[in-house]
Scaffold this motif. Structure first.
Motif, PDB file in Angstrom:
ATOM      1  N   GLY A 281      78.360  -0.470  40.779  1.00 24.94           N
ATOM      2  CA  GLY A 281      77.890   0.837  40.323  1.00 24.94           C
ATOM      3  C   GLY A 281      76.390   0.923  40.342  1.00 24.94           C
ATOM      4  O   GLY A 281      75.706  -0.030  40.016  1.00 24.94           O
ATOM      5  N   GLY A 282      75.871   2.084  40.766  1.00 20.11           N
ATOM      6  CA  GLY A 282      74.436   2.274  40.805  1.00 20.11           C
ATOM      7  C   GLY A 282      73.851   1.857  42.138  1.00 20.11           C
ATOM      8  O   GLY A 282      74.151   0.782  42.648  1.00 20.11           O
ATOM      9  N   ALA A 283      73.013   2.732  42.684  1.00 18.19           N
ATOM     10  CA  ALA A 283      72.438   2.443  44.001  1.00 18.19           C
ATOM     11  C   ALA A 283      71.543   1.222  43.973  1.00 18.19           C
ATOM     12  O   ALA A 283      71.270   0.623  45.013  1.00 18.19           O
ATOM     13  N   ASP A 284      71.085   0.795  42.804  1.00 20.05           N
ATOM     14  CA  ASP A 284      70.268  -0.412  42.734  1.00 20.05           C
ATOM     15  C   ASP A 284      71.081  -1.657  43.024  1.00 20.05           C
ATOM     16  O   ASP A 284      70.522  -2.732  43.231  1.00 20.05           O
ATOM     17  N   GLY A 285      72.408  -1.544  43.038  1.00 19.74           N
ATOM     18  CA  GLY A 285      73.248  -2.695  43.341  1.00 19.74           C
ATOM     19  C   GLY A 285      73.654  -2.799  44.802  1.00 19.74           C
ATOM     20  O   GLY A 285      74.412  -3.692  45.184  1.00 19.74           O
TER      21      GLY A 285
END
Lengths: 114, 112
Positions: free
Chosen positions: B95-99
């Motif tokens: 989850g999350g574009a940082d991942g």
């Protein structure tokens, strides 16, 4: 067109000098990212921002700092550039980090540190 | 095992042929998968998301195999303009574009 502009497009600098790269977006997206791309590596996340003055580190943040004082601008600073920071830098935005992970990239900045 | 792995190629394919390549990922908890296309000296552009049920967009078909932990991209009736590097992207943290983790890319060359 996601309305992302990176500047400069190309830069050559010397080791030890400070460098700032700018990413500007026109569509008021909350989430912005800085990546670097090097031969033999996939794109790697340097820092990202989830709002004005809200930033966090990515996978390869050492030697870099960021600032976001306005929604539309996300700055990446190399305080003292090193040759290992020679790379292509891409800025990206996403419409929502948790609900929408699709990234839209700027055209990139080719940075050479001599 | 690397988190996201792709065959770098190059894949040299005659125009009109069908070509497929895979991407393996190490984290079984990964939830989101994408294919991006990157032309030489250009920025990556989202080609398609990869859904559990598979999805198709014109000549492009993406599949997900959770049991074997890989995604695939199939291109039918290949065009010269399909020549590019195809990047596999996996959210290894769910989850999350940082991942998002990018593969190194597969280089495709369509030959006339």
């Amino acid at each position: 067109d996601a309305g992302i502009t990176q500047s400069p497009r190309h830069k050559v600098t010397e080791t030890g000098t400070p460098v700032t790269l700018r990413c500007h977006q026109t569509e008021n997206h909350r989430y912005m990212y800085w990546y670097r791309q090097d031969p033999g590596h996939g794109l790697r996340l340097i820092h990202y921002s989830y709002g004005v003055k809200d930033t966090d580190k990515g996978e390869v943040s050492d030697g870099y700092s960021v600032s976001r004082s306005k929604t539309e601008d996300f700055l990446l600073t190399l305080e003292s550039a090193t040759s290992s920071q020679t790379s292509v830098y891409f800025c990206a935005i996403s419409e929502g980090a948790r609900t929408n992970e699709k990234l839209f990239f700027g055209s990139g900045t080719q940075l050479s540190v001599l | 095992r690397k988190e996201v792995e792709q065959d770098p190629g190059p894949f040299n394919v005659p125009e009109g042929a069908t070509v497929a390549f895979n991407c393996t990922y190490s984290n079984s908890a990964s939830q989101s998968f994408f294919w991006y296309r990157q032309d030489c000296r250009k920025e990556p552009k989202l080609l398609m998301s990869v859904y559990s049920s598979g999805n198709e967009d014109g000549r492009f078909t993406a599949q997900l195999n959770r049991a074997s932990q890989y995604i695939s991209l199939l291109i039918r009736d290949s065009k010269l303009s399909d020549s590019a590097t195809y990047l596999c992207v996996v959210n290894i943290r769910g989850g999350g574009a940082d991942g998002l983790t990018f593969g190194k890319g597969t280089h495709l060359i369509i030959q006339p």
